[in-house]
Design a protein around this motif. Structure first.
Motif, mmCIF file in Angstrom:
data_model
loop_
_atom_site.group_PDB
_atom_site.id
_atom_site.type_symbol
_atom_site.label_atom_id
_atom_site.label_comp_id
_atom_site.label_asym_id
_atom_site.label_seq_id
_atom_site.Cartn_x
_atom_site.Cartn_y
_atom_site.Cartn_z
ATOM 1 N N ILE A 1 0.842 -1.207 0.000
ATOM 2 C CA ILE A 1 0.000 0.000 0.000
ATOM 3 C C ILE A 1 0.873 1.251 0.000
ATOM 4 C CG2 ILE A 1 -1.695 1.322 1.333
ATOM 5 C CD1 ILE A 1 -2.692 -1.428 2.429
ATOM 6 N N LEU A 2 1.893 1.274 0.860
ATOM 7 C CA LEU A 2 2.755 2.446 0.990
ATOM 8 C C LEU A 2 3.526 2.720 -0.296
ATOM 9 C CD1 LEU A 2 4.120 1.685 4.560
ATOM 10 C CD2 LEU A 2 2.430 3.426 3.972
ATOM 11 N N LEU A 3 4.072 1.671 -0.897
ATOM 12 C CA LEU A 3 4.838 1.852 -2.133
ATOM 13 C C LEU A 3 3.936 2.330 -3.268
ATOM 14 C CD1 LEU A 3 7.215 -1.272 -2.059
ATOM 15 C CD2 LEU A 3 7.788 1.100 -1.485
ATOM 16 N N SER A 4 2.696 1.840 -3.295
ATOM 17 C CA SER A 4 1.761 2.283 -4.340
ATOM 18 C C SER A 4 1.418 3.762 -4.186
ATOM 19 C CB SER A 4 0.485 1.437 -4.287
ATOM 20 O OG SER A 4 -0.292 1.735 -3.133
ATOM 21 N N LYS A 5 1.557 4.284 -2.978
ATOM 22 C CA LYS A 5 1.296 5.706 -2.727
ATOM 23 C C LYS A 5 2.532 6.570 -2.976
ATOM 24 C CE LYS A 5 -0.981 6.714 1.044
ATOM 25 N NZ LYS A 5 -1.371 6.745 2.478
ATOM 26 N N GLY A 6 3.653 5.937 -3.359
ATOM 27 C CA GLY A 6 4.874 6.691 -3.634
ATOM 28 C C GLY A 6 5.697 7.003 -2.406
ATOM 29 N N ILE A 7 5.378 6.386 -1.270
ATOM 30 C CA ILE A 7 6.142 6.600 -0.045
ATOM 31 C C ILE A 7 7.426 5.781 -0.105
ATOM 32 C CG2 ILE A 7 6.146 6.249 2.469
ATOM 33 C CD1 ILE A 7 3.087 6.701 2.367
ATOM 34 N N VAL A 8 8.535 6.377 0.255
ATOM 35 C CA VAL A 8 9.817 5.678 0.292
ATOM 36 C C VAL A 8 10.010 5.052 1.663
ATOM 37 C CG1 VAL A 8 12.328 5.958 0.274
ATOM 38 C CG2 VAL A 8 10.943 7.067 -1.477
ATOM 39 N N ILE A 9 10.390 3.779 1.699
ATOM 40 C CA ILE A 9 10.695 3.090 2.948
ATOM 41 C C ILE A 9 12.188 2.813 2.992
ATOM 42 C CG2 ILE A 9 10.262 1.059 4.388
ATOM 43 C CD1 ILE A 9 7.586 0.740 2.872
#
Length: 474
Positions: free
Chosen positions: A343-351
């Motif tokens: 979900i986070l990666l699909s939102k463009g958030i970098v981990i």
């Protein structure tokens, strides 16, 4: 299945998912991929401890994930929610964590089912020494075999008890202090270990924010100055991460703890908050900040950088859609589940993954282990020689220019590196080099997709090479 057992299974499943996702890009044989994937051994023991005439039966676990390099390395956590799957997941992460930062250890982890907050010092000492004795009996601890360290619920005090117990059994072994790291300095510990994990998080974040192309995609500028930060957890890791970021000019707007959180959009003075926490045993009711009763809700507040520095599985499919941070920096082990990551990666958030980012602790533990087996303090041999050389250089410059340095500047320039200077320098170099290896892998193989997969990919390749050089696999 009880909640903590379910959480442990979820954590292990997540780690295995991340591993499998990266392994498919390596081109290695299926047999080698399977060998690297699985834990080598699991030891569970139930031992009795007598306190005030009452017998307590305590469960302890030690997992060694990989012996491709020795000793194995990993902390011991004290918690009533310790489970076998959780410890396996943590041991597995340790193997790849060591490989990412080029620390020549295999991964291990331990856990003891006890609540350190509700146990007396007498109880904790008896449990610690007895668990150490159980590990010694099975040859599962030692400077060349398996080297524990502090983790959740443990610290320098417990490591000192383990070291003393080991040295009692192994009297005359000059390397015995190296059986455990994270010890107090007076019994073989190393200066700089206490802040090592938090400082490593800071170095990793600082390196990420040096790459203009990467941060521009997030609508951010380079550098940490004025970046807004929320940190979950204000223990050793969370505090030191906050401290170094604050000193760099980042704006710490929120701190979430187990009993509540505090928020101030204009920034929180971390030094003052630490003093308040020491005085009141809580971060809440801090002057100038707003109390947040449901501290977990702070994960959903807007910020540039969100730093989970508490326990695993804190960001999951239930709250991932609500995350508003642009960068998630994993200071804890496994704080993001595999479902949440998608979900986070699909939102463009970098981990920025735990595999890399919280490796500062094991890096400086490696330095402590080196100190113990060499039996000499870092800086002892060269500090004064360096200062004399610097003095000669300053003297020559003063003679040529006809100008004198003031005492303060002279002292700064001529200061020879002591143990803490060398440890911090080594940690900084390690975190910078490891980030570049991870990022370069992602640039070379964009199909890896994200930094975590790149970190696993790099580490798997290194471990595979170790097995191949040993002749175990072609």
């Amino acid at each position: 299945m009880s909640d903590h057992l379910e959480e442990g299974k979820k954590f292990l499943d997540t780690v295995m998912h991340y591993y499998d996702k990266a392994a498919q890009h390596t081109g290695l044989s299926s047999g080698l991929i399977e060998r690297i994937r699985h834990c080598n051994s699991t030891y569970k023991v139930i031992f009795p401890v007598e306190v005030d005439g009452e017998i307590h039966n305590i469960e302890g676990i030690r997992v060694q994930h990989s012996n491709h390099k020795l000793p194995t390395k990993g902390g011991i956590r004290y918690s009533t929610e310790v489970s076998e799957d959780e410890v396996k997941a943590l041991a597995t992460l340790m193997t790849f964590k060591c490989a990412v930062v080029n620390v020549p250890f295999g991964g291990a982890k331990g856990g003891v089912k006890i609540d350190p907050r509700q146990s007396s010092p007498e109880m904790l000492e008896k449990v610690t020494r007895r668990f150490a004795a159980e590990l010694i009996k099975k040859n599962l601890i030692g400077p060349a075999v398996d080297v524990p360290a502090p983790d959740y619920g443990t610290g320098g005090r417990e490591m000192g008890w383990i070291a003393d117990t080991y040295m009692t059994f192994k009297f005359g072994d000059t390397n015995a202090q190296g059986c455990v790291t994270g010890k107090p300095v007076g019994i073989g510990g190393i200066r700089g270990r206490t802040e090592a994990t938090g400082l490593g998080v800071f170095f990793g974040l600082r390196e990420f924010f040096k790459f203009e192309d990467d941060v521009k995609k997030l609508g951010l500028t380079t550098g940490l100055k004025d970046k807004t930060v929320i940190i979950q957890g204000f223990g050793n890791v969370g505090f030191h991460t906050a401290k170094f970021l604050h000193e760099e000019g980042a704006k710490i707007i929120g701190i979430a703890e187990y009993d509540g959180g505090v928020y101030n959009e204009n920034g929180i003075n971390i030094g003052a908050l630490d003093e308040h926490r020491k005085a009141t045993k809580s971060v809440t009711k801090f002057p100038g900040a707003t109390d947040i009763a449901d501290s977990r809700s702070m994960l959903n507040m807007p910020c540039d950088i969100l730093i989970p520095a508490a326990l695993e599985n804190q960001i999951n499919e239930e709250n991932a859609n609500s995350i508003k941070a642009k960068v998630i920096a994993e200071a804890a082990n496994g704080p993001v589940t595999m479902q949440a990551e998608e979900i986070l990666l699909s939102k463009g958030i970098v981990i920025i993954p735990d595999l890399y980012l919280n490796a500062g602790g094991v890096t400086v533990s490696y330095f402590e282990w080196l100190k113990n087996i060499s039996n000499v303090r870092f800086g002892r041999m060269g500090k004064r020689a360096d200062e004399k050389s610097f003095e000669k250089i300053i003297g020559s410059v003063e003679t040529l220019t006809g100008k004198k340095l003031d005492a303060e500047n002279r002292a700064d320039i001529t200061h020879g590196s002591d143990e803490e200077d060398i440890v911090r320098s080594g940690l900084e170099d390690t975190m910078i080099d490891a980030y570049h290896e991870m990022r370069n892998a992602l640039v070379a193989k964009p199909e890896l997709g994200d930094l975590r997969t790149a970190a696993f990919y790099v580490s798997i390749q290194k471990i595979a090479l170790s097995y191949q050089m040993l002749g175990i696999f072609p």
